[in-house]
Structure formats: structure tokens, C-alpha cells
Design a protein around this motif. Sequence first.
Motif, PDB file in Angstrom:
ATOM      1  N   LEU A   1       0.774  -1.078   0.078  1.00  0.00           N
ATOM      2  CA  LEU A   1       0.018  -0.140   0.056  1.00  0.00           C
ATOM      3  C   LEU A   1       0.782   1.385  -0.003  1.00  0.00           C
ATOM      4  O   LEU A   1       0.458   2.174  -0.763  1.00  0.00           O
ATOM      5  CB  LEU A   1      -0.841   0.079   1.359  1.00  0.00           C
ATOM      6  CG  LEU A   1      -1.910   1.363   1.469  1.00  0.00           C
ATOM      7  CD1 LEU A   1      -2.538   1.526  -0.145  1.00  0.00           C
ATOM      8  CD2 LEU A   1      -2.737   1.018   2.580  1.00  0.00           C
ATOM      9  N   ALA A   2       1.806   1.091   0.724  1.00  0.00           N
ATOM     10  CA  ALA A   2       2.801   2.704   0.803  1.00  0.00           C
ATOM     11  C   ALA A   2       3.548   2.564  -0.637  1.00  0.00           C
ATOM     12  O   ALA A   2       3.381   3.746  -1.004  1.00  0.00           O
ATOM     13  CB  ALA A   2       3.814   2.163   1.992  1.00  0.00           C
ATOM     14  N   ALA A   3       3.951   1.591  -1.250  1.00  0.00           N
ATOM     15  CA  ALA A   3       4.507   1.558  -2.670  1.00  0.00           C
ATOM     16  C   ALA A   3       3.434   2.118  -3.498  1.00  0.00           C
ATOM     17  O   ALA A   3       3.661   2.791  -4.565  1.00  0.00           O
ATOM     18  CB  ALA A   3       4.791   0.548  -2.875  1.00  0.00           C
ATOM     19  N   LEU A   4       2.092   1.716  -3.439  1.00  0.00           N
ATOM     20  CA  LEU A   4       1.075   2.067  -4.471  1.00  0.00           C
ATOM     21  C   LEU A   4       0.883   3.809  -4.285  1.00  0.00           C
ATOM     22  O   LEU A   4       0.573   4.476  -4.993  1.00  0.00           O
ATOM     23  CB  LEU A   4      -0.171   1.461  -4.027  1.00  0.00           C
ATOM     24  CG  LEU A   4       0.044  -0.008  -4.921  1.00  0.00           C
ATOM     25  CD1 LEU A   4      -1.184  -0.844  -4.073  1.00  0.00           C
ATOM     26  CD2 LEU A   4      -0.207   0.022  -6.100  1.00  0.00           C
ATOM     27  N   ILE A   5       0.907   4.225  -2.903  1.00  0.00           N
ATOM     28  CA  ILE A   5       0.653   5.812  -2.516  1.00  0.00           C
ATOM     29  C   ILE A   5       1.505   6.428  -3.216  1.00  0.00           C
ATOM     30  O   ILE A   5       1.403   7.375  -3.839  1.00  0.00           O
ATOM     31  CB  ILE A   5       0.627   5.605  -1.155  1.00  0.00           C
ATOM     32  CG1 ILE A   5      -0.691   5.283  -0.376  1.00  0.00           C
ATOM     33  CG2 ILE A   5       0.595   7.342  -0.685  1.00  0.00           C
ATOM     34  CD1 ILE A   5      -0.800   5.071   0.924  1.00  0.00           C
ATOM     35  N   ASP A   6       3.025   5.983  -2.909  1.00  0.00           N
ATOM     36  CA  ASP A   6       4.086   6.748  -3.790  1.00  0.00           C
ATOM     37  C   ASP A   6       3.918   6.616  -5.292  1.00  0.00           C
ATOM     38  O   ASP A   6       4.300   7.763  -5.934  1.00  0.00           O
ATOM     39  CB  ASP A   6       5.591   6.055  -3.247  1.00  0.00           C
ATOM     40  CG  ASP A   6       6.643   6.604  -3.952  1.00  0.00           C
ATOM     41  OD1 ASP A   6       6.719   7.959  -3.472  1.00  0.00           O
ATOM     42  OD2 ASP A   6       7.378   6.168  -4.646  1.00  0.00           O
TER      43      ASP A   6
END
Length: 498
Positions: free
Chosen positions: A89-94
Motif C-alpha cells: 500500500l505504501a508503494a502504491l501511494i508513492d
Amino acid sequence: MTQDTAYWRAKAASLSFDGRAYIDGAYCDAADGATFASTSPIDGRKLADVAACGAADVDRAVRAARRAFEAGVWSGLAPRERKARLLRLAALIDAHREELALLETLDMGKPIRDALAFDVPETARCYAWYAEAIDKIYDEIAPTGPDALATITREALGVVAAVVPWNYPLMMAAWKVAPALAAGNSVILKPAEQASLSAIRLAALAEEAGIPAGVFSVVPGMGAQAGQALGLHPDVDCIAFTGSTATGKRFMEYSGQSNLKRVWLECGGKSPHIVFEDCPDLDRAALAAALGIFSNQGEVCIAGSRLYVQDGIYDAFMAKVAAHAAALQPGDPLDPATAMGAMVDERQMRGVLARIEAGAAEGARLRLGGRQALGASGGYYIEPTIFDCADQGNSLVREEIFGPVLAAQRFATEDDAVRLANDSVYGLGAGLWTANLSRAHRLSRRLRAGLVWVNCYADGDITVPFGGVKQSGFGRDKSLHALDKYSDLKTTWISLTV
């Protein structure tokens, strides 16, 4: 930032908006079809119709959250598996940072440079940090005699409702959603009605990251309907709230009227910013004083809205602050050069202008600003405003304005500074500038605030707690301590004599 204004305007023109709720793994309209308009404060244009969720929608989201929790599709996963999905999820937000930053800017009015450089990266960092932390938290074994084994284990609460404000929509949501999910809870996010679009988009990214249906829902709507329904629902185990003190008190009442759900509050602030004559760098302090109140248009709970300056440097220092403020005039939030954007909506702008007028009528002397700006844009802008306030009882000093309004006062001694700073119902943040190390330690202890900054203002990161005292609330966002809010301690005493 290499993109120019034309780039962001073109990207905004091509952006699509989804205003639907996200419940039990799918986007949906409100049960009764009700909607409200999301309007951009940049120019007053309508962005989207957003689902106005009510009690029926909240109940559906709670039932899905409970069902998912009891089934163990998230709560029953090993911490390392929750970690992996939250890191995704963190990577997708980025990966979607430009889209998310633009949603924040269009919906709430903050400068695109701030949304892209701060809000979205900090959001991604928050999810990644709690993902990395959760498989490194150990339970305990109590010191007992040889005839017993006593364990102390942390268990997820169950269903957590996060009710968040409009000034930092994604980041404030992350401060609650990330630790609550990491701990194994199901989470229902209720974004502020003034800025719901980025939270709604986040739901799709959470699904793509592998968060199971029911574990994360987004229920946009008005506070009096969706927020109250969450507060009163008998199967919500915890409310985590950031917003006004008045609304926080209502959530406490809802808890007592329902199931004694836990309520964690991060409420208003009227933070003092104190500058002593021995300040080691007056220029740096003046810039910090200006940014401390005018960043994010002053729509910041920790804004240094009360400036106390020692007599001997008051005039010279205030001239420096005014010069920095004059350079922070509001502009087009889609222009990467803009440092100060639009107020979130017309109601907020009108309210701040009314507070400015009232403070002047009470005797405060206007040094800078005080007027609406960029009126021809159709948006909601206010000039950076500075008052000299001789009266500690002036409403500019007493009340949280949540806008770009600074009330400045003189003080003579260290005791005067502490007395004035602590003379408030709020206790969120406080800043002080001094070259005297002993004074810095003394005042850090004497100031009644949850956060104290020395020779800086509003610094910090995800590793340290964030929260206040008095009517600024209780409980802490950020750091490992936030996990305590979303966990129960269970004692298991095992007799070894059988």
C-alpha cells in the motif's frame, strides 16, 4: 518540482473523480442515494457529487468490519503478512503521488508543492513505518514464581472508526489507519466532508495492495449523520478522532450513550511561540514564526498562532516576521511557486474574516493583511495577517481561528512568558527560542503542552508521539505509542502445578 503550472492545470482537467463510498470491498452509493457537492476552494467549481452516507451505510460498514475481524482474514494473519500488504500500500501511494497530491490540492486548496513534497510522501512513509514495526513488537512474560507462567499479550480491539479532518486528509488518516491496520483491526475511515476525494481513492489502492473486503471501508458524509452514527454504533470498539474540541466532546458523549467505546481525541490548539532576547538566530526564528502560522493557510492544529516576544527585541523581530509574511501572499495552488493556497471553503474563509474583524474591534492593532485576497478567482483566499495584541483577553489570543492570523504580544521575564503561554484551555504545541540551555530545559518542563520545540517549530517525524493535553485532547498519534490505542492487553495466568 520540475512541473509547471500548465502541467498541473492540464493534469487537473484530465482527472476523474469518484465520490462513492467504499464498503465491504466495493464502491457503492449511499443507501438512500443522498449526495453532497465537493467544491474546489481554488475557484469555487464543483468537482464531484460525493456519497452522503448515513446510519444505514455506517451499519453496513460496521457489520462487514466485524465479520472480517471475526473471520480472521486480516486479524488472523501473521504480522509479517500484514506487513507485506501494508508495504505494498505504501508503494502504491508513492506510485500515485501526483494523482493523490492533486486530489488534495483541488479538494482542500493547499499548494501543490506542499501536497507533493510533504503530504503524500509522509502518508506513504507512515504506512511503511507501521508495516515495518508490527513484526518487531514483542509480548511479555511476567516475573512469577516457578509454579506459574503469566503472559501479557497485545490483541487487536476489533472495529476501529477513524474520523479525520480536512486540513491534511491523507496524512491525518494515515496516522490512525496505519497503526490500527498494522495491529490487526478492521478500520472504517470517515473523511471530512470538505475533503473526501483522496480518502475515497485510497480505498482502491488498499484493495490493490491486498487488504481484504470489510477490513477497510470509507464512509464519506456529514458529521451529524455518518460521524454521529459511528460514535453511537454499539459494535464500534474505538473512535480515533482529530478535529475541533467541541466535536471531540460530542464523541465522548456518544461513547457514554452507547457501548463505552474507547475514544482517542486530538483536538484544537492555540500554540504559543516564545522568542527570548538571547535567541541564537533571529532571522531563522522570524522565518519559523511566519511559517509556523501561515503554512497550510494557518489551517493547522499546531499553528504557532500566539507569538510572545521579549521586550528588548520585539520591534525588530516583528519587522522581520512581517517581512517574511508579506512574501507569503496567497496564489494559485496549482502554481508550484505558490507558498500559501486557499481556505478550505467559503464558510471557513468567512469565519476567519469575522474573527479578524472582531479582534480589531476588541483593540488589537493590525500590522499586516486582514483582508480577503484574489476575489476575482472565485476561490477563498485570505492575506497573511498579523496583529499586535496588548490584551491577553482578546479573542485573537483566546480562540482557535484556524486561519492565517497571528497574534503577537510582548513579555518581560521568563515567568511572564510561561504564565502567558499556559493561559489557555489548549495544550497541544509550544515553541521557544533561546541560547540558554538551562532555560530551554526549565521551560520545556513548565510549558503545559504535549509537544515542545526548542530553537525550531513543528519539527519531528513518525518516530515521535503527536498529541496534547488539556482541551487539546489525549492519546497520541505517531510512534510506537500509537499502537497502544488500537490494542488490548490480555493477561493469561497459567498454573504449572497440575
